[in-house]
Design a protein around this motif. Structure first.
Motif, mmCIF file in Angstrom:
data_model
loop_
_atom_site.group_PDB
_atom_site.id
_atom_site.type_symbol
_atom_site.label_atom_id
_atom_site.label_comp_id
_atom_site.label_asym_id
_atom_site.label_seq_id
_atom_site.Cartn_x
_atom_site.Cartn_y
_atom_site.Cartn_z
ATOM 1 N N HIS A 1 29.899 5.426 -9.256
ATOM 2 C CA HIS A 1 29.152 4.957 -10.410
ATOM 3 C C HIS A 1 28.001 4.067 -9.949
ATOM 4 O O HIS A 1 27.920 3.683 -8.780
ATOM 5 N N PHE A 2 27.111 3.721 -10.907
ATOM 6 C CA PHE A 2 25.920 2.946 -10.586
ATOM 7 C C PHE A 2 25.746 1.830 -11.614
ATOM 8 O O PHE A 2 26.145 1.975 -12.769
ATOM 9 N N ALA A 3 25.139 0.728 -11.174
ATOM 10 C CA ALA A 3 24.885 -0.398 -12.075
ATOM 11 C C ALA A 3 23.486 -0.947 -11.820
ATOM 12 O O ALA A 3 23.129 -1.241 -10.676
ATOM 13 N N ASP B 1 37.092 -4.290 -15.969
ATOM 14 C CA ASP B 1 37.184 -4.382 -14.516
ATOM 15 C C ASP B 1 38.545 -3.920 -14.032
ATOM 16 O O ASP B 1 38.681 -3.328 -12.964
ATOM 17 N N LEU B 2 39.579 -4.201 -14.833
ATOM 18 C CA LEU B 2 40.929 -3.781 -14.476
ATOM 19 C C LEU B 2 41.007 -2.259 -14.371
ATOM 20 O O LEU B 2 41.572 -1.710 -13.424
ATOM 21 N N VAL B 3 40.409 -1.565 -15.341
ATOM 22 C CA VAL B 3 40.420 -0.104 -15.327
ATOM 23 C C VAL B 3 39.576 0.424 -14.178
ATOM 24 O O VAL B 3 39.974 1.357 -13.466
ATOM 25 N N LEU B 4 38.389 -0.166 -13.973
ATOM 26 C CA LEU B 4 37.522 0.269 -12.880
ATOM 27 C C LEU B 4 38.210 0.124 -11.535
ATOM 28 O O LEU B 4 38.189 1.031 -10.702
ATOM 29 N N LYS B 5 38.833 -1.020 -11.313
ATOM 30 C CA LYS B 5 39.479 -1.257 -10.022
ATOM 31 C C LYS B 5 40.694 -0.354 -9.848
ATOM 32 O O LYS B 5 40.954 0.153 -8.754
ATOM 33 N N ASN C 1 32.852 -2.463 -3.143
ATOM 34 C CA ASN C 1 34.188 -2.569 -2.553
ATOM 35 C C ASN C 1 35.282 -2.625 -3.608
ATOM 36 O O ASN C 1 36.365 -2.063 -3.425
ATOM 37 N N ASN C 2 35.024 -3.306 -4.729
ATOM 38 C CA ASN C 2 36.053 -3.461 -5.763
ATOM 39 C C ASN C 2 36.090 -2.307 -6.752
ATOM 40 O O ASN C 2 37.156 -1.941 -7.246
ATOM 41 N N TYR C 3 34.908 -1.744 -7.065
ATOM 42 C CA TYR C 3 34.840 -0.798 -8.180
ATOM 43 C C TYR C 3 34.233 0.557 -7.822
ATOM 44 O O TYR C 3 34.132 1.420 -8.682
ATOM 45 N N HIS C 4 33.794 0.741 -6.602
ATOM 46 C CA HIS C 4 33.106 1.968 -6.191
ATOM 47 C C HIS C 4 31.844 2.172 -7.036
ATOM 48 O O HIS C 4 31.528 3.284 -7.469
#
Length: 420
Positions: free
Chosen positions: A235-237, A218-222, A252-255
């Protein structure tokens, strides 16, 4: 009924720019053999080993069971898992083997759907070997986070890789489970540089992953979302029955855009739908071959009003060599790099734009063209790859736009790298 893959994902898959990120949810499928644990069950299984081996007094073991059954923060959970690793001592490796490498391990339909997609990069937080069983060598080469730079080198040379970002059970020293191990992974520059590069160069689809790993992924994503802002890669989840708050938090946090589904079978069906050829009448987009000259992909000559093209520089980074990073704007313009290091300059420019890189060497009055090793475009994002030239000293790199056959310096597009 499984959701339909969005057009953006289909395009990324067809352009070989789709990466899959697989979480523990796929290992818990009803059709998976091996009795793999949930996160909560893992602590119970490790405590069972402590009890069976007589490594701790019964009161100590029961107190730990009580702790894990209560509500704990992530930091507390990681700390307690660290105490279990210490208690297991020389039995830790055997415990991991028995839990995550059972002899009857067998992947499920979702794992086979991952193999069928045959995307270049698959990443996972899972310690087990289900993905390796479904797609064994020589089809896909597995690497742990400790060898992320080697995985990237394979990707750049056309090989399919599996990057196990929290380690693999057969290499107990690679496992990331406790606070100390998270710190070790977080302090490994090539690993985070490779993650950042992959996240900006590819469209990711997360499946079976809860996006709740603030110490690492999450740190890298944010960080990527914050650094690139509106230009960040989308990206998609796949998420099971997400709440509106989850949907907002992911984006909002990770796009990351959430694709809701309602039953576990939907994950397999979604991946299979993504792998199907496009319907009749739907054109498949192919990326043009990367040019080997100083300009990006060839375009028709065109006219533009005087004043040049204002290009928004996203980031300039030698992605898999973190010490070779240099950013645009007022932040960290000069970093030491070595002659021969590879660099990737990622910019945002209109799709019709032709871009060249020029370099002004120390003491030189004129900038000269830089020979590109590759140029890759995804929409308005253009990644230009080249080798750092000599001689040692401070080099200024400039972006030029080619208009009607001549080059014009674009606004606000110079950066400096100190080469040694």
């Amino acid at each position: 009924m499984a959701p339909e893959p969005p057009r953006r994902l289909i395009d990324a898959f067809q352009k070989h720019k789709l990466a899959l990120f697989i979480g523990s949810g796929l290992s818990l499928g009803a059709d998976v053999a091996g009795n793999f644990p949930t996160w909560r069950q893992l602590s119970e299984r490790l405590l069972d080993v402590c009890e069976t081996r007589g490594l701790k007094e019964p009161d100590w073991i029961q107190s730990k069971r009580n702790i894990f059954q209560g509500r704990m923060s992530l930091e507390e959970t990681l700390h307690e898992l660290g105490t279990l690793r210490t208690a297991l001592a020389r039995y830790y490796r055997a415990a991991l083997r028995d839990i995550f490498r059972p002899r009857n391990a067998s992947p499920g339909a979702a794992h086979r759907a991952v193999k069928a997609l045959a995307v270049p990069a698959v990443l996972t937080t899972n310690y087990d070997q289900l993905l390796e069983i479904a797609d064994p060598l020589p089809g896909r080469q597995p690497y742990t986070w400790q060898h992320a730079d080697e995985a990237l080198d394979d990707l750049r040379n056309g090989y399919k890789v599996l990057l196990k970002v929290h380690g693999s059970a057969e290499y107990h020293e690679s496992i990331v489970m406790s606070a100390v191990e998270y710190i070790a992974a977080r302090s490994h520059p090539p690993y985070h540089a490779v993650l950042s590069y992959l996240l900006q160069d590819n469209t990711f689809l997360f499946a079976g992953y809860g996006m709740n790993d603030p110490h690492d992924l999450d740190l890298v994503l944010k960080a990527n979302a914050d650094a690139f802002r509106a230009s960040a890669q989308e990206h998609f989840a796949l998420l099971l029955n997400p709440s509106p708050a989850d949907v907002d938090r992911y984006f909002n946090n990770y796009h990351v855009k959430v694709i809701p589904y309602s039953q576990h079978q939907d994950v397999k069906d979604f991946l299979e739908a993504l792998a199907r050829p496009p319907a009749h009448g739907v054109a498949t987009t192919h990326m043009p071959p990367a040019p080997r000259t100083g300009a990006a992909a060839p375009q028709q000559s065109r006219s533009r009003p005087s004043g040049g093209l204002r290009i928004s520089v996203i980031v300039k980074v030698a992605a898999w060599l973190p010490w070779a990073r240099f950013d645009a704007g007022d932040v960290e313009l000069a970093h030491e790099v070595k002659i021969g290091d590879h660099a990737i300059l990622s910019i945002r420019a209109p799709e019709e734009a032709q871009i060249a890189i020029r370099r002004r060497a120390p003491g030189a009055g004129q900038a000269v063209p830089v020979q590109l090793a590759a140029a890759r475009r995804t929409g308005s994002n253009l990644a230009l790859e080249f080798q750092m030239p000599g001689p040692p000293g401070e080099h200024v790199f400039e972006l030029w736009e080619i208009i009607d056959g001549s080059e014009q310096l674009a606004d606000r597009t110079t950066c400096t790298a100190r080469i040694r």
